[in-house]
Design an enzyme around this catalytic site. Structure first.
Site, mmCIF file in Angstrom:
data_model
loop_
_atom_site.group_PDB
_atom_site.id
_atom_site.type_symbol
_atom_site.label_atom_id
_atom_site.label_comp_id
_atom_site.label_asym_id
_atom_site.label_seq_id
_atom_site.Cartn_x
_atom_site.Cartn_y
_atom_site.Cartn_z
ATOM 1 C CE LYS A 129 183.526 -52.813 109.575
ATOM 2 N NZ LYS A 129 183.164 -52.376 110.941
ATOM 3 C CB CYS A 170 178.138 -55.454 112.740
ATOM 4 S SG CYS A 170 177.032 -54.396 113.696
ATOM 5 C CG ASP A 171 180.685 -49.475 110.446
ATOM 6 O OD1 ASP A 171 181.816 -49.754 110.884
ATOM 7 O OD2 ASP A 171 180.325 -48.323 110.165
ATOM 8 C CB THR A 172 178.173 -49.247 115.645
ATOM 9 O OG1 THR A 172 177.622 -50.559 115.640
ATOM 10 C CG2 THR A 172 177.361 -48.358 116.571
ATOM 11 N N GLY A 209 174.669 -50.809 110.985
ATOM 12 C CA GLY A 209 174.333 -51.612 109.818
ATOM 13 C C GLY A 209 174.711 -53.049 110.129
#
Length: 190
Positions: free
Chosen positions: A48, A65-67, A102
């Site tokens: 991203k 960001c990734d959740t 992340g």
């Protein structure tokens, strides 16, 4: 530049007084064979940030960001529909699960990276069917990893949290200052 379309992340940065421009990257989020959840969220955060860097101003910080929610060894992403949301919530009821985010910061024009993963353990109360159905009726579950939003009505589902609550909301503020420090931008070492 916030390289994600998630409004909660922009809202958190705004409340901190951090100005940002938001750009949805719309990348496919597919788990690679044998990829562990920690690897997946970090890879997605980096992808991203890379995608956001393409249109970023020459002097900027790009945040990716990734959740995800991890129940046992299973990654629970965003539910595709109400039935998937119900299945996810029922699988979390009365149990503990992990929320992993992340986070990738890219400093431009230096092309300097700082990355990490935040982990929070969340335990849900047992959930009666009526509570799950009532929550699904709110549509709050849509576009949420694990089909719930801690900052909304699902806060009533939570028995306890070990770790960063903002990680569960979608932007790990336990990790953000450490990554800024790695880039030499905040909290300089004494």
């Amino acid at each position: 530049l916030l390289a994600t379309g998630t409004p909660r992340r922009a809202e958190i940065l705004g409340k901190l007084g951090v100005p940002s421009t938001q750009l949805a990257t719309n990348l496919p989020e597919e788990i690679l064979p044998d990829e562990r959840p920690e690897q997946f969220v970090l890879r997605m955060a980096i992808e991203k940030a890379r995608a956001g860097a393409v249109t970023a101003p020459p002097r900027s910080i790009v945040l990716g960001c990734d959740t995800v929610v991890v129940s046992g060894s299973r990654i629970l992403g965003k539910p595709r529909d109400r039935a998937a949301g119900r299945e996810m919530l029922c699988s979390l009821a009365g149990r503990s699960h992990l929320v992993l985010s992340g986070l990738a910061l890219l400093l431009l024009p230096e092309n300097q990276w700082a990355t990490g993963v935040s982990e929070t353990r969340v335990r849900f109360h047992p959930l009666p069917t009526a509570a799950v159905e009532g929550y699904l009726d709110t549509d709050e579950y849509r576009d949420k990893a694990g089909a719930y939003a801690l900052q909304g009505a699902a806060a009533l589902f939570v028995d306890r949290i070990e770790g960063s609550a903002t990680n569960v909301i979608g932007l790990p503020l336990d990790l953000f200052p450490r990554l800024l420090r790695q880039l030499g931008l905040w909290f300089p070492q004494a």
